[in-house]
Structures are given as C-alpha cells and as structure tokens.
Design a protein around this motif. Structure first.
Motif, PDB file in Angstrom:
ATOM      1  N   TRP A  32       0.810  -1.215   0.000  1.00 37.31           N
ATOM      2  CA  TRP A  32       0.000   0.000   0.000  1.00 37.31           C
ATOM      3  C   TRP A  32       0.848   1.272   0.000  1.00 37.31           C
ATOM      4  CZ3 TRP A  32      -4.058   1.751  -1.942  1.00 37.31           C
ATOM      5  CH2 TRP A  32      -4.582   2.996  -1.559  1.00 37.31           C
ATOM      6  N   PRO A  33       1.958   1.351   0.752  1.00 40.61           N
ATOM      7  CA  PRO A  33       2.759   2.577   0.679  1.00 40.61           C
ATOM      8  C   PRO A  33       3.277   2.879  -0.734  1.00 40.61           C
ATOM      9  CG  PRO A  33       3.358   1.321   2.619  1.00 40.61           C
ATOM     10  CD  PRO A  33       2.444   0.439   1.797  1.00 40.61           C
ATOM     11  N   TRP A  79      -0.191   3.917  -2.736  1.00 36.18           N
ATOM     12  CA  TRP A  79      -0.777   5.171  -2.271  1.00 36.18           C
ATOM     13  C   TRP A  79      -0.402   6.389  -3.119  1.00 36.18           C
ATOM     14  CZ3 TRP A  79      -4.416   7.818  -0.288  1.00 36.18           C
ATOM     15  CH2 TRP A  79      -4.211   9.124   0.174  1.00 36.18           C
ATOM     16  N   GLU A 126      -3.294   8.537  -4.649  1.00 41.20           N
ATOM     17  CA  GLU A 126      -3.451   9.920  -4.197  1.00 41.20           C
ATOM     18  C   GLU A 126      -3.374  10.908  -5.364  1.00 41.20           C
ATOM     19  OE1 GLU A 126      -1.743  12.771  -0.681  1.00 41.20           O
ATOM     20  OE2 GLU A 126      -0.285  11.549  -1.770  1.00 41.20           O
ATOM     21  N   TYR A 138      -5.212   8.348   3.441  1.00 39.27           N
ATOM     22  CA  TYR A 138      -4.399   7.134   3.310  1.00 39.27           C
ATOM     23  C   TYR A 138      -5.171   5.869   3.699  1.00 39.27           C
ATOM     24  CZ  TYR A 138      -0.174   4.235   3.909  1.00 39.27           C
ATOM     25  OH  TYR A 138       0.785   3.261   3.822  1.00 39.27           O
ATOM     26  N   GLU A 139      -5.729   5.844   4.908  1.00 40.04           N
ATOM     27  CA  GLU A 139      -6.435   4.655   5.384  1.00 40.04           C
ATOM     28  C   GLU A 139      -7.724   4.415   4.605  1.00 40.04           C
ATOM     29  OE1 GLU A 139      -5.307   6.976   7.640  1.00 40.04           O
ATOM     30  OE2 GLU A 139      -3.615   5.824   8.426  1.00 40.04           O
ATOM     31  N   GLY A 166      -8.369   5.370   1.560  1.00 37.54           N
ATOM     32  CA  GLY A 166      -7.972   4.907   0.236  1.00 37.54           C
ATOM     33  C   GLY A 166      -7.627   3.429   0.246  1.00 37.54           C
ATOM     34  N   ARG A 167      -6.872   3.032   1.253  1.00 43.40           N
ATOM     35  CA  ARG A 167      -6.504   1.608   1.382  1.00 43.40           C
ATOM     36  C   ARG A 167      -7.758   0.749   1.497  1.00 43.40           C
ATOM     37  NH1 ARG A 167      -3.816   1.259   6.391  1.00 43.40           N
ATOM     38  NH2 ARG A 167      -5.920   0.987   7.166  1.00 43.40           N
ATOM     39  N   TRP A 174      -9.492   0.463  -1.848  1.00 44.27           N
ATOM     40  CA  TRP A 174      -8.763  -0.156  -2.949  1.00 44.27           C
ATOM     41  C   TRP A 174      -8.330  -1.602  -2.697  1.00 44.27           C
ATOM     42  CZ3 TRP A 174      -9.147   1.925  -7.508  1.00 44.27           C
ATOM     43  CH2 TRP A 174      -8.407   1.369  -8.550  1.00 44.27           C
TER      44      TRP A 174
END
Length: 162
Positions: A11-12, A15, A19, A36-37, A39-40, A43
């Motif tokens: 994920w990093p 992202w 983003e 961030y969270e 979006g995770r 997705w």
C-alpha cells in the motif's frame, strides 16, 4: 512487467499513485481529500474480490487494479473493475495488461459479463482501451461527473459479455 496480488505491505507504494489520480479529480468520483487509510480500504479488497499490482522487473509498482462483483445478490454474476496507472508510466501498456488480467479473472470466476459503471467520457484513453478490448458504451449519464476543467461531463456505462 508482471501482475501479482496486491498486499497490505505494498500500500505505501500504491498510495502515491492513488493519491495523485484522486486529487487530480479527472477520472474517479472519490472525494479529492480521500486519506491514506480510507484509500486503502477502498482499494485493497478482500476475497472473493481481488486487488492486484503491475510491477516491473525491479518490483516497482507501475499500476494497480481492483475487481469485484458489480452488485450483490441477483446482480452478482456481473463483474466490475477499476484501474490506476502511475501517470509516469502512461502509454506503456500497463493499463491494457491490468484490464486484460481482470477480464481473465472474471472469466475464470464464472462471471457472465463485466460492467464499468462510471467511465468519465473525457477519459478518452481509457474509453479507447476498453473499446479495443471489446467493451461497448451501453449508456451515458449526462453531466454526472464534475470535471475540474471540462465542467459537467457524462459518465459512460460500459459492458463486455464474457
């Protein structure tokens, strides 16, 4: 390039792609400030749905996709998918590879068709790609998407019989 199952640990790397595309506001109806969270969670889907990454020989994430039933219950026989390609990798076949992979997945899972519910009509590269893979526009909802520079534009519903 190879396509593999996406992991939480990736994920990093996913992202920044997510983003950048979401903040541009040109192709996805997500809130521009999706974090961030969130979006995770949007997705990285859990089975029986699937999330993948396209990586180069060094393992660098070039793009990502998620695929799932389009609806629950009596609509669960039609798949859907979404794709994001690192803008720096546009035109290198990443989107085509991700889309072809999702079609193969949907067929292998026994789906009868694949439907994209909201393809922004100004996203002409995506529309052309999907058409080249056999999808057709089955309808357009006028002015259903507020594009940051083109104003109110239509959203295509696109379909492929599997």
């Amino acid at each position: 390039m190879r396509i593999t199952e996406a992991t939480e640990e990736q994920w990093p790397e996913i992202w920044p792609i997510f983003e950048q595309i979401v903040k541009a506001g040109e192709t996805y109806p997500y809130r521009l400030d999706t974090g961030y969270e969130e979006g995770r969670d949007l997705w990285l889907l859990q089975p029986p749905s699937r999330s993948v990454v396209a990586v180069d020989a060094s393992g660098r994430v070039l793009g990502t996709a998620k695929m799932n039933p389009n609806r629950e219950g009596n609509g669960a026989h039609v798949a859907s998918a979404s794709y994001m390609v690192d803008p720096a990798c546009a035109g290198r076949g990443v989107g085509r590879a991700l889309c072809a992979d999702s079609i193969a997945w949907a067929r292998a899972q026994g789906f009868r068709g694949m439907q994209f519910n909201a393809v922004v009509e100004t996203n002409t590269r995506a529309v052309a790609l999907y058409r080249s893979l056999g999808f057709e526009v089955v309808g357009t909802v006028p002015e259903a998407f507020h594009h940051p520079t083109a104003g109110y534009v239509g959203l295509h519903v696109m379909y492929l019989k599997l």
